[in-house]
Design a protein around this motif. Structure first.
Motif, PDB file in Angstrom:
ATOM      1  N   GLY A  42     -28.960  30.771 -15.041  1.00  0.00           N
ATOM      2  CA  GLY A  42     -27.942  29.928 -15.689  1.00  0.00           C
ATOM      3  C   GLY A  42     -27.638  28.665 -14.890  1.00  0.00           C
ATOM      4  N   PRO A  43     -27.247  28.801 -13.616  1.00  0.00           N
ATOM      5  CA  PRO A  43     -27.024  27.580 -12.821  1.00  0.00           C
ATOM      6  C   PRO A  43     -28.281  26.732 -12.672  1.00  0.00           C
ATOM      7  N   TRP A  44     -29.438  27.393 -12.599  1.00  0.00           N
ATOM      8  CA  TRP A  44     -30.696  26.649 -12.522  1.00  0.00           C
ATOM      9  C   TRP A  44     -30.878  25.779 -13.767  1.00  0.00           C
ATOM     10  N   LEU A  45     -30.610  26.358 -14.948  1.00  0.00           N
ATOM     11  CA  LEU A  45     -30.784  25.625 -16.199  1.00  0.00           C
ATOM     12  C   LEU A  45     -29.777  24.486 -16.319  1.00  0.00           C
ATOM     13  N   VAL A  46     -28.519  24.756 -15.974  1.00  0.00           N
ATOM     14  CA  VAL A  46     -27.491  23.717 -16.061  1.00  0.00           C
ATOM     15  C   VAL A  46     -27.804  22.564 -15.105  1.00  0.00           C
ATOM     16  N   ALA A  47     -28.195  22.888 -13.893  1.00  0.00           N
ATOM     17  CA  ALA A  47     -28.535  21.833 -12.934  1.00  0.00           C
ATOM     18  C   ALA A  47     -29.794  21.082 -13.375  1.00  0.00           C
ATOM     19  N   SER A  48     -30.742  21.773 -13.980  1.00  0.00           N
ATOM     20  CA  SER A  48     -31.952  21.117 -14.479  1.00  0.00           C
ATOM     21  C   SER A  48     -31.609  20.113 -15.575  1.00  0.00           C
ATOM     22  N   LEU A  49     -30.737  20.501 -16.475  1.00  0.00           N
ATOM     23  CA  LEU A  49     -30.318  19.569 -17.527  1.00  0.00           C
ATOM     24  C   LEU A  49     -29.572  18.371 -16.944  1.00  0.00           C
ATOM     25  N   SER A  50     -28.798  18.610 -15.908  1.00  0.00           N
ATOM     26  CA  SER A  50     -28.101  17.511 -15.238  1.00  0.00           C
ATOM     27  C   SER A  50     -29.086  16.548 -14.582  1.00  0.00           C
ATOM     28  N   VAL A  51     -30.133  17.095 -13.978  1.00  0.00           N
ATOM     29  CA  VAL A  51     -31.163  16.247 -13.367  1.00  0.00           C
ATOM     30  C   VAL A  51     -31.875  15.429 -14.444  1.00  0.00           C
ATOM     31  N   LEU A  52     -32.195  16.064 -15.574  1.00  0.00           N
ATOM     32  CA  LEU A  52     -32.850  15.340 -16.664  1.00  0.00           C
ATOM     33  C   LEU A  52     -31.964  14.215 -17.196  1.00  0.00           C
ATOM     34  N   VAL A  92     -39.525  15.457 -14.457  1.00  0.00           N
ATOM     35  CA  VAL A  92     -38.546  14.422 -14.083  1.00  0.00           C
ATOM     36  C   VAL A  92     -39.265  13.169 -13.602  1.00  0.00           C
ATOM     37  N   ARG A  93     -40.333  13.351 -12.861  1.00  0.00           N
ATOM     38  CA  ARG A  93     -41.109  12.209 -12.378  1.00  0.00           C
ATOM     39  C   ARG A  93     -41.725  11.428 -13.536  1.00  0.00           C
ATOM     40  N   GLN A  94     -42.245  12.125 -14.531  1.00  0.00           N
ATOM     41  CA  GLN A  94     -42.823  11.457 -15.695  1.00  0.00           C
ATOM     42  C   GLN A  94     -41.771  10.701 -16.494  1.00  0.00           C
ATOM     43  N   ILE A  95     -40.581  11.263 -16.601  1.00  0.00           N
ATOM     44  CA  ILE A  95     -39.505  10.578 -17.325  1.00  0.00           C
ATOM     45  C   ILE A  95     -39.121   9.289 -16.617  1.00  0.00           C
ATOM     46  N   THR A  96     -39.008   9.341 -15.296  1.00  0.00           N
ATOM     47  CA  THR A  96     -38.619   8.129 -14.568  1.00  0.00           C
ATOM     48  C   THR A  96     -39.719   7.083 -14.599  1.00  0.00           C
ATOM     49  N   LEU A  97     -40.980   7.496 -14.719  1.00  0.00           N
ATOM     50  CA  LEU A  97     -42.068   6.523 -14.827  1.00  0.00           C
ATOM     51  C   LEU A  97     -42.132   5.901 -16.212  1.00  0.00           C
ATOM     52  N   THR A  98     -41.728   6.642 -17.233  1.00  0.00           N
ATOM     53  CA  THR A  98     -41.816   6.156 -18.604  1.00  0.00           C
ATOM     54  C   THR A  98     -40.733   5.140 -18.921  1.00  0.00           C
ATOM     55  N   LEU A  99     -39.568   5.330 -18.343  1.00  0.00           N
ATOM     56  CA  LEU A  99     -38.457   4.427 -18.645  1.00  0.00           C
ATOM     57  C   LEU A  99     -38.679   3.076 -17.992  1.00  0.00           C
ATOM     58  N   PRO A 100     -38.218   2.012 -18.646  1.00  0.00           N
ATOM     59  CA  PRO A 100     -38.338   0.694 -18.016  1.00  0.00           C
ATOM     60  C   PRO A 100     -37.435   0.606 -16.802  1.00  0.00           C
ATOM     61  N   PRO A 101     -37.761  -0.259 -15.859  1.00  0.00           N
ATOM     62  CA  PRO A 101     -36.922  -0.381 -14.668  1.00  0.00           C
ATOM     63  C   PRO A 101     -35.514  -0.804 -15.043  1.00  0.00           C
TER      64      PRO A 101
END
Length: 192
Positions: free
Chosen positions: A108-118, A174-183
């Motif tokens: 549960g905390p793993w999932l909540v923290a993962s969503l927060s990171v996303l 998370v790395r792929q998401i940050t690469l996809t978004l514009p600076p």
């Protein structure tokens, strides 16, 4: 002695009538005599090709991120299913009805923290605290699964792999998401 440029009078007019002519008419007459401006279409084609190429790159990037997200979700669900039984066996001596659900206290905390990171990744912000929670609860799940595993190399590796694989896939997502978004455009700070 000062020299001034004179505009020739239009055809059929005398030089005395030009003194009373509208300056805009004189300007129109002068510009009509200039050769037409040629527009270069080469630069326009290049920008169209660049825009098309950029659109394909963005589309391809989003497709790859979607595949990474699907794979990371499958690995996480499969890892949770594999780790659920060893975590549930830790409390097998108790007879309470809700104890079999206690692995949710790990994931549960793993999932909540993962969503927060996303969410932080989508907003291009750092999430150090949330990453700490993700790593902590991944480590807890890994240690509890290893405690229930056979004392062989393959037993320990098999018990620790689901949590480690989920963490690795999530980090890559998370790395792929940050690469996809514009600076992110930083707003200049005002000095006071």
């Amino acid at each position: 002695m000062e020299q001034t440029a004179t505009v020739p009078p239009p055809r059929g007019e005398s030089s005395h009538g030009a003194d009373f002519a509208d300056p805009m008419d004189n300007l129109a007459r002068i510009t009509a005599q200039l050769p037409p401006i040629r527009r270069s279409s080469v630069g326009h084609r290049k920008s169209r090709v660049r825009k098309l190429r950029l659109k394909w790159l963005q589309t391809g990037s989003f497709v790859i991120v979607a595949f990474v997200a699907a794979i990371a979700a499958m690995v996480s669900v499969f890892g949770g299913m594999v780790a659920y039984e060893p975590l549930q066996n830790i409390t097998s001596g108790t007879k309470s009805g809700i104890i079999p659900w206690w692995p949710v206290l790990v994931y549960g905390p793993w999932l909540v923290a993962s969503l927060s990171v996303l969410r932080s990744a989508l907003h291009r912000r750092r999430a150090l605290h949330s990453w700490f929670i993700v790593v902590l609860f991944s480590s807890v799940a890994m240690m509890l699964c290893v405690a229930q595993a056979e004392r062989t190399f393959t037993g320990i590796a098999g018990a620790s792999l689901p949590a480690f694989a989920s963490l690795a896939c999530f980090q890559q997502l998370v790395r792929q998401i940050t690469l996809t978004l514009p600076p992110r455009q930083d707003t200049p700070r005002h000095r006071r």
